[in-house]
Design a protein around this motif. Structure first.
Motif, short mmCIF file in Angstrom:
data_model
loop_
_atom_site.label_atom_id
_atom_site.label_comp_id
_atom_site.label_asym_id
_atom_site.label_seq_id
_atom_site.Cartn_x
_atom_site.Cartn_y
_atom_site.Cartn_z
N ALA A 110 0.83 -1.20 0.00
CA ALA A 110 0.00 0.00 0.00
C ALA A 110 0.86 1.25 0.00
N ILE A 111 0.20 2.36 -0.32
CA ILE A 111 0.82 3.69 -0.30
C ILE A 111 -0.18 4.64 0.34
N ILE A 112 0.32 5.56 1.15
CA ILE A 112 -0.48 6.69 1.59
C ILE A 112 0.14 7.95 1.01
N ASN A 113 -0.70 8.77 0.38
CA ASN A 113 -0.19 10.04 -0.14
C ASN A 113 -1.12 11.18 0.26
N ARG A 114 -0.53 12.32 0.43
CA ARG A 114 -1.28 13.56 0.63
C ARG A 114 -0.64 14.65 -0.23
N MET A 115 -0.48 14.32 -1.52
CA MET A 115 0.23 15.20 -2.45
C MET A 115 -0.45 16.56 -2.58
N GLY A 116 -1.78 16.56 -2.71
CA GLY A 116 -2.51 17.82 -2.78
C GLY A 116 -2.52 18.48 -4.15
N PHE A 117 -2.66 17.67 -5.20
CA PHE A 117 -2.76 18.22 -6.57
C PHE A 117 -1.56 19.12 -6.89
N ASN A 118 -0.35 18.70 -6.54
CA ASN A 118 0.84 19.45 -6.96
C ASN A 118 0.98 19.33 -8.46
N ASN A 119 1.03 20.47 -9.15
CA ASN A 119 1.17 20.44 -10.61
C ASN A 119 1.57 21.81 -11.13
N ASP A 120 2.03 21.84 -12.38
CA ASP A 120 2.51 23.08 -13.00
C ASP A 120 1.41 23.92 -13.62
N GLY A 121 0.16 23.50 -13.45
CA GLY A 121 -0.96 24.23 -14.05
C GLY A 121 -1.35 23.63 -15.39
N VAL A 122 -2.59 23.83 -15.76
CA VAL A 122 -3.15 23.15 -16.92
C VAL A 122 -2.48 23.56 -18.22
N ASP A 123 -2.09 24.82 -18.37
CA ASP A 123 -1.51 25.26 -19.64
C ASP A 123 -0.18 24.57 -19.92
N ALA A 124 0.64 24.40 -18.88
CA ALA A 124 1.92 23.71 -19.05
C ALA A 124 1.68 22.26 -19.44
N CYS A 125 0.69 21.63 -18.83
CA CYS A 125 0.38 20.23 -19.15
C CYS A 125 -0.08 20.08 -20.59
N VAL A 126 -0.97 20.95 -21.02
CA VAL A 126 -1.47 20.90 -22.40
C VAL A 126 -0.33 21.03 -23.40
N ALA A 127 0.62 21.92 -23.12
CA ALA A 127 1.76 22.09 -24.03
C ALA A 127 2.58 20.81 -24.12
N ARG A 128 2.76 20.12 -23.00
CA ARG A 128 3.51 18.87 -23.01
C ARG A 128 2.76 17.78 -23.79
N VAL A 129 1.46 17.72 -23.60
CA VAL A 129 0.66 16.75 -24.35
C VAL A 129 0.85 16.94 -25.85
N ARG A 130 0.79 18.17 -26.29
CA ARG A 130 0.92 18.46 -27.73
C ARG A 130 2.27 18.02 -28.27
#
Length: 344
Positions: A110-130
């Protein structure tokens, strides 16, 4: 590959879990760039499944959370998944919760996490997807969206609409995450009044985006395992009422009975891995009974073997997703699950 991973795992488990996570993904990227993954990984044979107008190359997907920012799309796709779900992404970048925020419980797989939606924001993610080859070649890629921690819960719908707007063009499907235990009050969105309001606004936004882009993208909802039958049935009814295309069951659990007395067993956050399997399957069975095949269920939670994946299908799921099982079993789990689910 599983023998190689068995050799690596004790060394990785000596590292901080988040450090090991990032190191593993960086090395996976390197191996993919060097063309090594095709030699090291036994990929599942094609076993296409069509749901919600999408053809999945096999029924085993990557669950959201492992690649929050879309930084590792091509290397993860090379492991043989039939589809990938990345995120959770939020409209604005955010650091997530304070470290340490991820803990292993090897005794319980098992794993316990409390990361809390750490991310660079949606625009950065979309650019990487493309930029990813997987997306450019038409791979099935789900985008999992959430609200920023600083956004009041009563304004949550505005964040989901902003995120949907940003990912709509590039996502094969969009998952609305209202079930993480690591953003304050987020699970309140699973209550009738708040969920109805959220789904209404998402439905309106999707219609607007469909008109703009000329395509109606499938919309999925991810729910928690810690729900009683009455709430599950309420959610199922609202999914049908608002035209949601599929439900993902389930996210991590806040229950701790199965890990009491273990090191890190009382850490706050979401518990995933083997201990959530039974609760996840119970939710799937309850959804299946209520929905009566009106929309598909994607099963996730506690899949450590091919038999576990098969159990999800028997409970009522049409597809499955993996995350914590990969930490304990390694990449060969993908092929093992795909074999277990292949129709004779």
């Amino acid at each position: 590959m599983i023998d190689r991973y068995s050799l690596l795992r004790p060394w990785l488990f000596c590292l901080d879990p988040e450090q090991a996570h990032n190191l593993t993904l960086s090395n996976l990227d390197r191996a993919q760039r060097w063309g090594l993954l095709d030699k090291l990984i036994t990929k599942p044979i094609a076993d296409p499944q069509t749901l919600c107008g999408i053809t999945f190359q096999n029924p085993v997907g990557l669950a959201a959370g492992l690649d929050k920012d879309g930084k590792h799309i091509d290397s993860l796709a090379a492991l043989g998944f039939g589809f990938l779900e990345i995120g959770t992404v939020t409209p604005r970048p955010q650091p997530g919760n304070a470290k340490p925020r991820m803990f292993r419980l090897p005794q319980a797989q098992a794993i316990i996490n409390r990361m809390g939606f750490n991310n660079d924001g949606v625009d950065a993610c979309v650019a990487r997807v493309r930029r990813s080859t997987f997306w450019q070649n038409g791979g099935v890629l789900g985008l999992n969206i959430g609200k920023n921690a600083s956004t009041p819960i009563e304004d949550a719908a505005s964040d989901y609409v902003l995120a949907m707007d940003a990912v709509y063009e590039i996502a094969t499907y969009i998952t609305v995450n209202i079930s993480s235990p690591n953003t304050q009050n987020l699970r309140a969105l699973q209550g009738e009044e708040m969920l109805r309001g959220l789904l209404r606004k998402l439905d309106d936004a999707r219609k607007r985006l469909s008109d703009r882009h000329g395509v109606l993208k499938p919309l999925f909802l991810k729910i928690a395992p810690d729900l009683d039958q009455e709430v599950i049935h309420l959610i199922a009814d609202l999914l049908i009422e608002y035209g949601i295309d599929a439900v993902i069951a389930t996210n991590t659990t806040v229950a701790r009975e199965s890990v009491q007395g273990m090191e890190h067993g009382n850490e706050t956050g979401g518990l995933s891995g083997a201990p959530v399997r039974a609760a996840s399957n119970k939710v799937i069975r309850s959804l299946k009974a209520r929905l009566q095949d009106q929309l598909p269920i994607i099963g996730v939670g506690g899949i450590i073997s091919g038999a576990d994946a098969r159990e999800k299908i028997m409970a009522g799921a049409s597809l499955v997703q993996l995350y914590s099982g990969l930490i304990y079993r390694g990449p060969d789990l993908v092929n093992e699950c795909a074999k277990a689910l292949r129709q004779p």
